[in-house]
Design a protein around this motif. Sequence first.
Motif, mmCIF file in Angstrom:
data_model
loop_
_atom_site.group_PDB
_atom_site.id
_atom_site.type_symbol
_atom_site.label_atom_id
_atom_site.label_comp_id
_atom_site.label_asym_id
_atom_site.label_seq_id
_atom_site.Cartn_x
_atom_site.Cartn_y
_atom_site.Cartn_z
ATOM 1 N N TRP A 151 0.942 -1.496 -0.231
ATOM 2 C CA TRP A 151 -0.065 0.151 0.131
ATOM 3 C C TRP A 151 0.700 0.919 0.236
ATOM 4 O O TRP A 151 0.218 1.950 -0.884
ATOM 5 C CB TRP A 151 -1.028 -0.306 1.037
ATOM 6 C CG TRP A 151 -1.658 1.426 1.272
ATOM 7 C CD1 TRP A 151 -1.302 2.023 2.722
ATOM 8 C CD2 TRP A 151 -2.770 1.289 0.884
ATOM 9 N NE1 TRP A 151 -2.279 2.965 2.603
ATOM 10 C CE2 TRP A 151 -3.275 3.379 1.546
ATOM 11 C CE3 TRP A 151 -3.854 1.141 -0.499
ATOM 12 C CZ2 TRP A 151 -4.684 3.904 0.836
ATOM 13 C CZ3 TRP A 151 -4.790 1.869 -0.417
ATOM 14 C CH2 TRP A 151 -4.734 2.864 -0.189
ATOM 15 N N ILE A 152 1.434 1.016 1.016
ATOM 16 C CA ILE A 152 2.690 2.471 1.174
ATOM 17 C C ILE A 152 4.330 2.669 -0.404
ATOM 18 O O ILE A 152 3.515 3.479 -1.237
ATOM 19 C CB ILE A 152 3.956 2.104 2.246
ATOM 20 C CG1 ILE A 152 2.802 2.057 3.050
ATOM 21 C CG2 ILE A 152 4.905 3.606 1.565
ATOM 22 C CD1 ILE A 152 4.377 2.096 4.545
ATOM 23 N N THR A 181 2.678 1.968 -3.501
ATOM 24 C CA THR A 181 1.591 2.416 -4.262
ATOM 25 C C THR A 181 1.356 4.303 -3.967
ATOM 26 O O THR A 181 1.216 3.974 -4.689
ATOM 27 C CB THR A 181 0.276 1.548 -3.692
ATOM 28 O OG1 THR A 181 0.711 -0.142 -4.632
ATOM 29 C CG2 THR A 181 -1.055 1.395 -5.345
ATOM 30 N N THR A 182 1.253 3.920 -2.506
ATOM 31 C CA THR A 182 0.561 5.410 -2.929
ATOM 32 C C THR A 182 1.965 6.589 -1.863
ATOM 33 O O THR A 182 1.252 7.597 -2.906
ATOM 34 C CB THR A 182 -0.377 5.254 -1.865
ATOM 35 O OG1 THR A 182 0.543 4.842 -0.160
ATOM 36 C CG2 THR A 182 -1.716 4.864 -1.968
ATOM 37 N N GLN A 183 2.638 5.770 -1.590
ATOM 38 C CA GLN A 183 3.493 7.351 -1.650
ATOM 39 C C GLN A 183 3.949 8.110 -2.677
ATOM 40 O O GLN A 183 4.744 9.191 -2.298
ATOM 41 C CB GLN A 183 4.968 6.595 -0.885
ATOM 42 C CG GLN A 183 5.876 5.848 -2.374
ATOM 43 C CD GLN A 183 7.096 5.033 -1.547
ATOM 44 O OE1 GLN A 183 7.195 4.978 0.102
ATOM 45 N NE2 GLN A 183 8.366 4.132 -1.884
ATOM 46 N N SER A 195 0.291 8.345 3.177
ATOM 47 C CA SER A 195 -0.225 6.771 2.734
ATOM 48 C C SER A 195 -0.846 6.110 3.802
ATOM 49 O O SER A 195 -2.057 5.313 4.559
ATOM 50 C CB SER A 195 0.779 5.782 2.203
ATOM 51 O OG SER A 195 1.342 6.238 0.628
#
Length: 734
Positions: A65-66, A68-70, A79
Amino acid sequence: MAELSALVPLLADRKLEFDNSNNRPILQTLAKLVFKSLIWVVFTVWVATIFSLPTEFGQKLLSKWIRTTQGSIFGVTGSIFLGFSAPILAIAILACIYVAFFSRENLKRNNYKFPRYRLWTFPVLVSGPFGVVSAAELIGIVIFSAYVLWSLAAYVVQIDSSIEGDSLTLKEKSLLMLEIIGLRLGLIGLFCLAFLFLPIARGSILLRMTDIPFEQATRYHVWLGHLTMAIFTFHGLFYVIAWAIQGRLLQQILEWKDIGVANLPGVISLFAGLLMWVTSLRPVRRAYFEVFFYIHQLYVIFVVFLALHVGDFIFSFAAGAIFLFILDRFLRFCQSRTTVDVVSAACRPCGTVELILSKPPRLHYNALSFIFLQVRELSWLQWHPFSVSSSPLDGKHHLSILIKVLGKWTEKLRDIINSVSDNHQNDLSSKLKLITVSVEGPYGHEVPYHLMYENLILVAGGIGVSPFFAILSDILHLSSEGKSCSPKNILVIWAVKKSMELSLLSTVDAQSICPSFSDKLHLEIQTYVTQESEPPLEDGRFNEKMGYPPLLISSSNLMSCLVGTGHKVWAGIYVLVSTIGFIVFYGLLELYYIKPFQVVAWWYRGLLFTLCMVASVVLLGAIVIFFWNKWEMKSSSNDSWTANDNEKKNHNIFVTDDKKENLTSVQTIQYGTRPDFRAIFSSYAEQMGHINVGVIVCGPPGLQSSVARECRYQNIRGKWNHPIFHFNSQSFDL
């Protein structure tokens, strides 16, 4: 008891008729279902994410997740905030819409038509460290305990497997395990901290949506506070032990590094938390309430230095709940700046002060509401909670509270009022300014749940009868207006120490509200005078000495409508604008300051993150509050003050002798004894049959435990032709 019909609707609204489910527009029903389902989905995903984080799957998912979104301007902080704080803010915004458009349907008449058990009103534990605990609350306690134990066990297994193959000595492995367990305990404590701040927001939109009043939510705050501080204490203790064994304790405690966790701010935060924890323990809080109250203001130090300790991206795990608390705290601050006119006051010989306060017609509340009161002549810092003793139907322009004289603060208040009454009548207008009152609230249930039951048992100890006067007045008004679905059978059980306290019944003027209430309502008041063996010579006549007589006043100094339980649309705009402002402020900070100037210090980024939270509320939230206040003032100016409204509250100076029309006509008094709840409830059960009975208790913890124990006993007996007793507590215990 009067004969009842189980088919009579149980909930009446004062101004809004609740639509039957068959008559509601299908789109409205569908919209309500969609919003409710969406809230539950977001909450379930949020909780599931927190539970899965200790597992390898959860940690891999977080890493993915980090990554992908950072890439956004918010970086890693964004994130984590999006994954763990944004859900609770999204729920708050959805709750604003839900409460604004669907709250009138939260309780339907049909909900309590047929007798059945309910998790929230079935007492399971009736004594012990948690007090009276319902089945729903017990489930919450078990879930929280399971989360802490599960997380700790999962982390320990991972730590043990990760260092098993390392070429370290036993001592080195032990010290490393201590530090890693301490680190994981800190993360668990952050999630507990998030839940800790949710119930302490007095006007929280989440409490309004779930219809949990603040006085009940404080119990959850106390429970979570003990759990959170215990976890943080072990978090720090494990590090201290490891550092002490290594011989670098002082060096590590004083360390304040830029990259990584800063230890010294963590020590300061933990020390502030420990001070709050120790002074909040029941023996200390009871004996030294002012010490508890003032020390508890260290929560500002606790939160700020926590952000300095862990930095912005770790702080984001709990930032959403803290932000909602800041929203509530600023709104309370703005409301409390307003001074409120005292319409009248009474000092009664039974040791009780009655204050009648001026309020605008648009400030609505329910009978079981309470306010926080500050008298600036006594203290600029102390705020004391008091139950509202008047029904909202008593008048649009005022509400009343009863204050028992028990400590120094209440003694000084009584002395001021007595000094006013001793002055000449011509000087009264100037003496009114001797008391400068500020108010927070009213707070309470979103809906009048006491109207859900056709049958009520109200149990009070001493001044605990105060909120029941509001209930009785409420029901008498509804009976007078011919509302068929207001409660029909009411049993009041009132225990007092001295017979002088019986004069408080004159607070409810049943004769003027509903002259023939005995024809429409079966009301019985059983009073127990525990410290007198026989009636006094006065035989119930008590002089009611008045401080301020009833007055007609201008509407210049009214209660502020800026309260979390106030106007639903404005409250929603306040939450939405402040939330968007916080996101925008931090985005601009990242874009134009943190990244261009390469700010990398964790503690400094944590400070900037906290400042953005506060600035969005103080700046943008204040703009909404300004227009909200202007709108409320304009709306209030259109409501005229009428003499008829003031006449609804008649302040008698003597208890009347007319036994036919007042509450004394339905009162029985027993001297030298305490209520036998087993006998009372068993007799009630035999007479009433298989129905729902709402039991509301207001009094000391011992009284609550006794009534809860009896409700549990009667329900567990499980006789098919006996009532189901629904336990509700109204006591405010800080």
